[in-house]
Structure formats: structure tokens, C-alpha cells
Design an enzyme around this catalytic site. Sequence first.
Site, PDB file in Angstrom:
ATOM      1  N   CYS A   1      58.535  31.414  71.154  1.00  8.35           N
ATOM      2  CA  CYS A   1      59.212  30.198  71.606  1.00  8.35           C
ATOM      3  C   CYS A   1      60.726  30.339  71.649  1.00  8.35           C
ATOM      4  O   CYS A   1      61.418  29.413  72.047  1.00  8.35           O
ATOM      5  CB  CYS A   1      58.835  29.021  70.707  1.00  8.35           C
TER       6      CYS A   1
ATOM      7  N   CYS B   1      59.462  31.865  61.995  1.00  6.35           N
ATOM      8  CA  CYS B   1      60.034  31.132  63.123  1.00  6.35           C
ATOM      9  C   CYS B   1      60.278  29.726  62.591  1.00  6.35           C
ATOM     10  O   CYS B   1      59.368  29.088  62.052  1.00  6.35           O
ATOM     11  CB  CYS B   1      59.035  31.093  64.281  1.00  6.35           C
TER      12      CYS B   1
ATOM     13  N   LYS C   1      28.055  53.861  43.122  1.00  7.53           N
ATOM     14  CA  LYS C   1      29.251  53.686  42.303  1.00  7.53           C
ATOM     15  C   LYS C   1      29.941  52.441  42.841  1.00  7.53           C
ATOM     16  O   LYS C   1      30.538  52.452  43.909  1.00  7.53           O
ATOM     17  CB  LYS C   1      30.165  54.905  42.385  1.00  7.53           C
TER      18      LYS C   1
ATOM     19  N   CYS D   1      56.890  25.305  67.678  1.00  8.54           N
ATOM     20  CA  CYS D   1      56.591  26.576  68.354  1.00  8.54           C
ATOM     21  C   CYS D   1      55.135  26.571  68.823  1.00  8.54           C
ATOM     22  O   CYS D   1      54.230  26.350  68.016  1.00  8.54           O
ATOM     23  CB  CYS D   1      56.828  27.728  67.382  1.00  8.54           C
TER      24      CYS D   1
ATOM     25  N   ASP E   1      32.465  49.545  43.486  1.00  8.02           N
ATOM     26  CA  ASP E   1      33.922  49.544  43.461  1.00  8.02           C
ATOM     27  C   ASP E   1      34.400  48.188  42.952  1.00  8.02           C
ATOM     28  O   ASP E   1      34.637  47.261  43.701  1.00  8.02           O
ATOM     29  CB  ASP E   1      34.455  49.810  44.872  1.00  8.02           C
TER      30      ASP E   1
HETATM   31  S1  IVH Z   1      28.259  54.715  34.446  1.00  3.75           S
HETATM   32  C1  IVH Z   1      30.455  57.016  30.967  1.00  3.75           C
HETATM   33  N1  IVH Z   1      27.455  53.681  36.680  1.00  3.75           N
HETATM   34  O1  IVH Z   1      32.954  53.992  37.498  1.00  3.75           O
HETATM   35  C2  IVH Z   1      30.821  56.278  32.171  1.00  3.75           C
HETATM   36  N2  IVH Z   1      29.778  53.654  36.219  1.00  3.75           N
HETATM   37  O2  IVH Z   1      34.788  56.326  36.900  1.00  3.75           O
HETATM   38  C3  IVH Z   1      29.690  55.403  32.499  1.00  3.75           C
HETATM   39  N3  IVH Z   1      31.113  52.558  37.941  1.00  3.75           N
HETATM   40  O3  IVH Z   1      34.584  52.759  34.724  1.00  3.75           O
HETATM   41  C4  IVH Z   1      29.836  54.782  33.755  1.00  3.75           C
HETATM   42  N4  IVH Z   1      29.457  52.044  39.267  1.00  3.75           N
HETATM   43  O4  IVH Z   1      33.322  51.077  36.016  1.00  3.75           O
HETATM   44  C5  IVH Z   1      28.513  53.956  35.910  1.00  3.75           C
HETATM   45  N5  IVH Z   1      26.570  52.771  38.617  1.00  3.75           N
HETATM   46  C6  IVH Z   1      27.622  53.041  37.847  1.00  3.75           C
HETATM   47  C7  IVH Z   1      28.937  52.681  38.211  1.00  3.75           C
HETATM   48  C8  IVH Z   1      29.990  53.010  37.367  1.00  3.75           C
HETATM   49  C9  IVH Z   1      30.759  51.973  39.074  1.00  3.75           C
HETATM   50  C10 IVH Z   1      32.496  52.680  37.443  1.00  3.75           C
HETATM   51  C11 IVH Z   1      32.644  52.285  36.020  1.00  3.75           C
HETATM   52  C12 IVH Z   1      33.508  53.307  35.370  1.00  3.75           C
HETATM   53  C13 IVH Z   1      33.940  54.142  36.508  1.00  3.75           C
HETATM   54  C14 IVH Z   1      33.998  55.567  36.070  1.00  3.75           C
END
Ligand code: IVH
Length: 683
Positions: free
Chosen positions: A422, A437, A117, A442, A119
Site C-alpha cells: 500500500c 506497515c 525415536k 493497508c 522427537d
Molecule cells: S530409551 C537409556 N526409547 O531419546 C536411554 N528413548 O537420546 C533410554 N527417546 O532422552 C532411552 N524415543 O528421551 C528410548 N523409544 C524410545 C525413545 C527414546 C525417544 C529419547 C529419550 C532419550 C533420548 C536419548
Amino acid sequence: MSDLEIAQNRVEELHRQLNHHAYRYYVLDSPEISDAEYDALMQELQRLEAQYPQLVTPDSPTQRVGAAPVEAFGVVEHRLPLLSLGNAFNTEDLYNWYTRTSRLLGVRQFDMVCEHKMDGLAVALIYENGQLTRGATRGDGIRGENITQNLKTIRSIPLSVTKDAPPAFEVRGEVYLPRAGFRKLNREREEEGLPLFANPRNVAAGSVRQLDPRITAKRPLDIYVYMLGWAEGITVPDTHMETMEYLKTIGFKTNPNNRQVKSIEEAESYYQSWLHQRETLPYEADGVVVKVDLLEYHNRLGDVGREPRWAIAYKFPAIQGTTRLKEIGINVGRTGTLNPYAILEPVQVGGVTIKQAALHNEDDIRRKDIREGDWVLIQRAGDVIPEVVGPIVSRRTGEEKEFSLIAKVFDKEKGRPACPECGGEIIKPEDEVMYYCSNAACPAQVQERLQHFVSRGAMDIRGLGEQLCAMLLREGFVRDAADIYTLKDKRDSLIQIEKLGEKSVDNIMNAIEKSKSASLVRLINALGIRHIGEETAGLLTENFTDLDDLATATEEKLMNVPSIGPKIAESITAFFRQEDNRNIVEKLRKAGVWPRQEIKKAGGLPLTGMEFVVTGTLKSFSRDVAHQRIKALGGTTKDNVTRNTIYLVVGEDPGENKVNRALTLGTKRINEEQFLALLEKKD
Ligand code: IVH
């Protein structure tokens, strides 16, 4: 009060808090609480709503995908909504999801795909006839912002795809900032005395939502696509994994760490193995997404509320720990900023011992009510700089001390607050959160400035580390950065005093000599002007040819540079007004450190390659004359807005279609005044 009434009050309070934090996160890109804290609030609301379904309202944060898009970009409607994901926080949640899914499908076993997932920031990219025609943010899931121009600056987003691609389709993915890029940006910001970015996600979101695409272009953003939104004119593959393979073959970047798994146990071990290795990834992942592989099952499973039933996000726990904050220390930055930091009882967080953590500024400390002596929650955000999330109020003994920067640096003998390095006077510009400062001489500042001057992004003089810089100042070899170029006359005494080997002194001398040919961008960055780092220096060199040119520029002229506002303009003129700084410039000139940069004019003429569309009536001249002026400067004109149009010049009573088309495509719109300024500047 009845239980229901108590629950109702709490639900209302949670709505208020969640809306506030969603706005801070999605719209302002400036969250006030950690993701884990946000998740905890959301979970509490979900629990209450499950217990008292009568309290679920259509505007509850649990029913929404995100926050409303910002109008400035032009709003686009997604053909199919961009959904969110349900979360699992432990093994049990994951297994429950699996059991539910297999029951709904009426099968005992089904394949899944595990992915990181990412970020970052979700985007939807539309391609028509092989060309990228629109890129948008998720926004609230239904409507997003048109950020096509910004997304086009990301190298890994193909502007066109291969012939095998469908005639029209939408692909979705996550734009993210790799850790290395994040570290570099924050180093620069630290040097510029700017508040640090909390994590790569914030930067990615902030970068793609810049009104000036050139800022986006300077950020090393990347993308992994993770699904096909919709497609016309092809038969889509049967499974998610095949879809990813297919997207790869037509030109998209997919994450090589995606894995197909055959059982939920396998999914669990994918999660476990990445839980322990996630720090080694070049990007930040906040969990694992487990997706049902067969796409036909996706249709059968459908969505609940804002979440599809065919996938779940199994979140990694935040890298957090608790410890005691012994004291708040102050260090003095290059531009004189007094930076508070937490001195901690050493604690292990995610395998690393942490003794200090960032505290940003006094306002932040007050807002979070962090006191000396408190037990605090700390978090390793963005992997490098640990930060104090907040105090653990329940562990207070009453002995804790509230923080005041002025009290901290108060010098009893002097009877006033004083710089801890200083003794210089402390100032606080009205519109800033930082204290400074005021003594430019300094020693802490001089040392920081010298170190900045020789650092990698600046003049890149290898071999001159922190210790050596301190020695050069202490022993009077140099008084400021420009004096470095006089060191070659002092070679012998350098060798004697510091017992440095001849070889290493010669290496340093060579590095100093080599730095004389550094670019103007590096030199401007090296000067250490407040608020000016590599990025802004780059913008300046597009408009100024050398240091003299920059030093003599008026604030007005500086503000003509796109993205340079009054704060930066003021900082530059103030810098060159100071005699010490002017002396440095003179010393650099004498030493032959004088890079020049020709201002680029593509193709000879200033508007070469730029397509314009003029709509409505202009006061200054007819449309024909406007066209002639554009062409005289190398530009081209069209009657209708296309993907290639750079500017839509909007006069009085503009054509509605043209304006709408520009909105949809994300084309820059300028009024007559801006148009005239553009012609003049280019003349
Ligand atoms: S699939 C139907 N795959 O997570 C939703 N999402 O909380 C489909 N995200 O807004 C998302 N990595 O931006 C999917 N490998 C991944 C992801 C991913 C990050 C994010 C995505 C989404 C959020 C959902």
C-alpha cells in the site's frame, strides 16, 4: 603447531560451540542450528577424542547428558540417571553395534525391540501407592526440574494407576506434541504475527516448562512411555517387550508401533520401512531405537559414559536439500508485519516440491548470513513449513547480495521505505525484530484480517474463502470484518455481481447467521489483536465477561490476569484506543454479535476446592485469621504440604520442611503480598 596442538585447539572450539548449542536447545528451547548440524559437531569431537584420548576432559560435552536444569521449578535428583543413546547414522554403524553387543554377551543371536525415536522431551514419572507423586524433566540426567503440576495436565499421563501396579516405581517416556497440534499452534502464531515454532519438539519442551500450568494444559501434548526406571515391591518382567505390555496393563500409553525382532536384518528393515513412511505418522520421529530385549543382558552390558550399551538410536537423515535462493520476497501479514520469505529454484525434498521457504525475520537472515543468490540448505522442519537452514558459503560466486529489509522495500519515488502493498510507512518497534506497515487500512492487512475473522479458530464462517473475501473488499461490499453482518441486505446484488449460485450465497448467509452465537473466546480471537490468539483469548474470558468489559480494562487490570504481561496488555489497550476498532465493536453489538461469558467460580465460592498451607509469620494477620479468611472463601487449610496442596503461603521465617516439601512436589509458593492479592481478587 604440532598435530596435537591443532587438535587441542579444535577440541576447545568444539566444547565452546557444543555447550552454547546445548544451552540454546535444552535450556532456552531455542536452537540456532539443526539437529543434524549439532550431531555433526558432536561426531567430530567424538572422533578427535577417540584419536587423542588425552584430550578427553570430564567436562567435555561428550561426557554429559544434557544441560543444567533451571532452578525456578525446584530441582530433583533422579534415583538412577537418565541416560542418553548412542547414535548410528548408517547401516554399518548399526551392524557394528550388533556385532559388538553379541561379542560382549558371548551369544550369536539375541532378540531386540525396535521403537520409534520420538522427537519430544524425556520425562521421569514417579508413582507411590498408585498415585503420581512426581514428574521431572531429564535435565542433565542426574538432576532434573520438578514439573509435576504441568505434567498432570497431560491427559494421557495417568494420575493414578491400577491396583496391580508396584507400590513405588518410576516410569520414563517421551512427551511430545502431535503434528496436528503443532500445525494448529503455528497457524495461530502466524495469525498473531508471532515468530513460528521451529518444530514440535521445541513446543513440547517449552510447554512442559511453562511456569503457569494452565498454558501447558492448553497444548495438546501426549506421551508414550518407553521404559521402567526402577520399581519396588515387584518382580519385574524378564524382557523389555513384556515390561512394555505390563506398563500398558497398569494404565500407561505405549507406542503400538513397537516390534520385537529376532535379527539385526529385521531391525534394519523396520528402520527402512519407517524411513519411507515416517511422514504419515501423527507424530515426529527422528529415528529408530533398537533395544536388546532381555533385561538381564542390560545389566551385563552396562553403560559407557552417558550411553547404555544395550540400545542404539539409528537416526533418520534430516529431510534436507540444497537449491538456489533466487530472491527474498516480502509479504504483509494481518497485523502489518513485513514477513521475508525465500523464493527458491524449485527443488524436491522428501518427495515434495519446494518453491518457497520461511525466513522468519531480518535478524535471523543476517545471523545466518543468507544472501540473495546464495545456494542454501533447506529443511522441512515440523513437516509443513520448509525453512532455510543456512547458506552454502563454499558455492558463493561473489554475485550474492546481502539482505536489508529497508533497502528491499525502499520506494525511490517516495524517497523512503514503503509497504510493498500500500505504500504505507514502515515502523519497527524498539524491542521487536519485525518491521510493520503502519497503515491499518493497508488492503493486504484488511484482507488478512477479514480472512482471519472468518477462519475456523475464529468465527468459523464456512464458504468465505480467500477469493471471496478479496472480492467482497474489492467490490465494496464490506470495508471491515463487522460489515459481514450487513451482507444479508445485499443478497441479490451479491448473486448478480459474482454470479454466485443462490444456493451457495444462502449457505454463506446461514454460516454468517450461525456465527453470531460464537463464543467470546472465538470473537476475541477473531478481532485479530496483535499477540492475542485462541490461547490468550481463553485466558481473557476467564476474567472478562464481554467485549465492553475487555475494551474498558486498564493495562493494570489486564496484567492481573495470570500469564498476561505488559506487552499483551499494551496491545489490547492500543487496539481499543483506535477509533476504527471501536467502530467495529459497535457494529458487532448492533448486529447482535455479542457473546457473554460468565466468569466461572467453581462451587459458588472462589477458593472452593483449594488447599492452602500457611508457614512462617505474616505481617497482616495471625495464622488463625489467615486460615479463617481462606475458609470463608471456600478454601481448606492444612498444617503440612501434601500432594493436594495448591498454594504454600510463605511468611517470614518459614518452616524449612514445608518449603522443601513444596519444592519436591512442585507446589506453588506465594509470598504474603501475592496471598493478599489472591484474597482481594476473590473477595
Ligand atoms: S530409551 C537409556 N526409547 O531419546 C536411554 N528413548 O537420546 C533410554 N527417546 O532422552 C532411552 N524415543 O528421551 C528410548 N523409544 C524410545 C525413545 C527414546 C525417544 C529419547 C529419550 C532419550 C533420548 C536419548
